[in-house]
Design a protein around this motif. Structure first.
Motif, PDB file in Angstrom:
ATOM      1  N   ARG A 121       0.825  -1.201   0.000  1.00  0.00           N
ATOM      2  CA  ARG A 121       0.000   0.000   0.000  1.00  0.00           C
ATOM      3  C   ARG A 121       0.869   1.265   0.000  1.00  0.00           C
ATOM      4  N   GLY A 122       0.289   2.377  -0.447  1.00  0.00           N
ATOM      5  CA  GLY A 122       0.976   3.646  -0.272  1.00  0.00           C
ATOM      6  C   GLY A 122       1.275   4.444  -1.513  1.00  0.00           C
ATOM      7  N   ASP A 125      -2.891   4.965  -4.289  1.00  0.00           N
ATOM      8  CA  ASP A 125      -4.130   4.453  -3.706  1.00  0.00           C
ATOM      9  C   ASP A 125      -4.589   5.349  -2.561  1.00  0.00           C
ATOM     10  N   TRP A 127      -5.533   5.795   1.547  1.00  0.00           N
ATOM     11  CA  TRP A 127      -5.019   5.297   2.810  1.00  0.00           C
ATOM     12  C   TRP A 127      -6.052   4.380   3.454  1.00  0.00           C
ATOM     13  N   LEU A 129      -6.258   1.450   6.564  1.00  0.00           N
ATOM     14  CA  LEU A 129      -5.646   0.731   7.672  1.00  0.00           C
ATOM     15  C   LEU A 129      -6.501  -0.471   8.031  1.00  0.00           C
ATOM     16  N   TYR A 134      -4.819  -0.016  13.126  1.00  0.00           N
ATOM     17  CA  TYR A 134      -5.417   1.166  13.750  1.00  0.00           C
ATOM     18  C   TYR A 134      -5.342   1.086  15.273  1.00  0.00           C
ATOM     19  N   THR A 141      -1.422   9.138  14.825  1.00  0.00           N
ATOM     20  CA  THR A 141      -1.729   8.434  13.578  1.00  0.00           C
ATOM     21  C   THR A 141      -3.220   8.163  13.462  1.00  0.00           C
ATOM     22  N   TYR A 145      -5.641   9.651  10.586  1.00  0.00           N
ATOM     23  CA  TYR A 145      -6.437   8.718   9.767  1.00  0.00           C
ATOM     24  C   TYR A 145      -7.924   9.066   9.834  1.00  0.00           C
ATOM     25  N   TYR A 148      -8.448  12.038   7.656  1.00  0.00           N
ATOM     26  CA  TYR A 148      -8.329  11.625   6.250  1.00  0.00           C
ATOM     27  C   TYR A 148      -9.586  10.907   5.774  1.00  0.00           C
ATOM     28  N   ARG A 149     -10.125  10.016   6.600  1.00  0.00           N
ATOM     29  CA  ARG A 149     -11.268   9.201   6.197  1.00  0.00           C
ATOM     30  C   ARG A 149     -12.617   9.867   6.444  1.00  0.00           C
TER      31      ARG A 149
END
Length: 351
Positions: A121-122, A125, A127, A129, A134, A141, A145, A148-149
């Motif tokens: 991954r990375g 694509d 992100w 987890l 998580y 982090t 996340y 981001y989500r």
């Protein structure tokens, strides 16, 4: 009908990989022509009412998405037979869509080669987890996340960061050709936008281009997100990962109304595209309809796709996405386990 072996399934895509130059040229005309005319119509409408301008810019953003599909096919060398012509048209449509052609083409190739592979991954694509990752991650982090989500992070900040910031810079590993293409795209954007600001005034330019940019950016991210983030998706570690399984099971069939299907250049047949990236966008539906096995891919609609907004973490044990709320008990359990036990104080006072 007997199920085709997965390897044979990919071979059966060969007839649909044939490029029809006439269809490609026609698509260029019916995409860039309306895009330019609608942009000009949006400018003329400013003298009437901005409430008339806004609907025009929204329609225009749809043609920006369609231009991106052409850009996308050029990156796969599936729009014209000539590599040089693909690169030229890809660079031009990349300027229109704010995407540097070579930079995007290289990262997108990695996306196709590693899609749904948990160990790779990375690059190219989104992100993702796993639940275990998580739970074990640091508080910072997990916060990053969650931002981001979140819908406002992904579809609010996402277009601004991706198209205005991230795509303007090369990675350290980028080769000279990729770097030069990014520089060319950036300079071309500055020149084009400066000329438009000079011709119609910067205020008018912002009033037109800002909603076009934002709506097309949100739609672009949404299409990419929803076609890999669905309930019955596919993620495996490298030793068990399969390119064909990732294509057929890890990419959805986004069944859209015919108008939206046309605007989005058939990219809703994403499982077909991942199975064979060489299939031009105008042949994706034909390949889907001619292959019963592909018709069994996970199908989502506009209404059911909205459920993907709650999908946050991949659970390797159940092979499905979970929400943050569903994972909260695991976080509480981990906090209880890792909570330091207070050391008893031993008195040294003599009695």
């Amino acid at each position: 009908m007997t199920q085709l072996p997965l390897a044979q399934l990919k071979k059966n895509m060969a007839p649909y990989e044939k490029i029809n130059t006439k269809s490609s040229v026609l698509q260029l005309i019916n995409t860039l022509g309306p895009l330019i005319l609608l942009w000009y119509a949006a400018y003329l409408s400013l003298s009437v009412s901005y409430w008339l301008t806004l609907p025009i810019t929204i329609i225009t953003s749809g043609f920006v998405i369609r231009a991106f599909i052409i850009f996308h096919d050029c990156g796969h060398q599936s729009f014209f037979k000539s590599r040089r012509l693909n690169d030229i048209v890809g660079t031009i449509t990349g300027i229109i869509t704010l995407c540097p052609y070579d930079q995007w083409k290289n990262s997108h190739a990695i996306h196709h080669a590693t899609s749904s592979n948990l160990d790779k991954r990375g690059t190219g694509d989104m992100w993702v987890l796993t639940v275990e990752e998580y739970v074990e991650a640091s508080a910072w982090t997990r916060l990053a996340y969650r931002v981001y989500r979140s819908p406002w992070g992904m579809f609010g900040l996402g277009p601004i960061y991706t198209f205005l910031i991230s795509y303007r810079f090369n990675t350290k590993k980028a080769k000279r050709k990729e770097k030069m293409n990014t520089y060319l795209t950036n300079v071309s954007l500055v020149v084009l936008y400066a000329l438009l600001c000079w011709a119609i005034g910067w205020q008018n330019f912002v009033l037109i281009q800002a909603p076009i940019f934002f709506v097309s950016g949100v739609l672009g991210i949404w299409l990419f997100y929803v076609q890999h983030q669905f309930e019955d998706s596919y993620f495996e570690h490298d030793e068990e990962w399969s390119y064909i399984n990732a294509a057929v099971e890890g990419s959805s069939y986004y069944k859209l109304p015919k108008v939206l299907q046309w605007i989005t250049g058939n990219i809703g047949f994403h499982h077909v595209h991942h199975l064979s990236p060489k299939v031009p966008n105008y042949n994706l539906e034909k390949a889907h309809d001619a292959t019963p096995q592909l018709q069994k891919a996970t199908t989502i609609t506009v209404s059911t796709s909205l459920q993907s907004l709650k999908f946050r973490l991949w659970d390797e044990s159940t092979k499905t996405f979970l929400t943050f709320k569903q994972v909260k008990p695991l976080l509480s359990k981990r906090a209880a386990v890792t909570k330091p036990v207070p050391t008893p104080v031993v008195s040294t006072e003599r009695k």
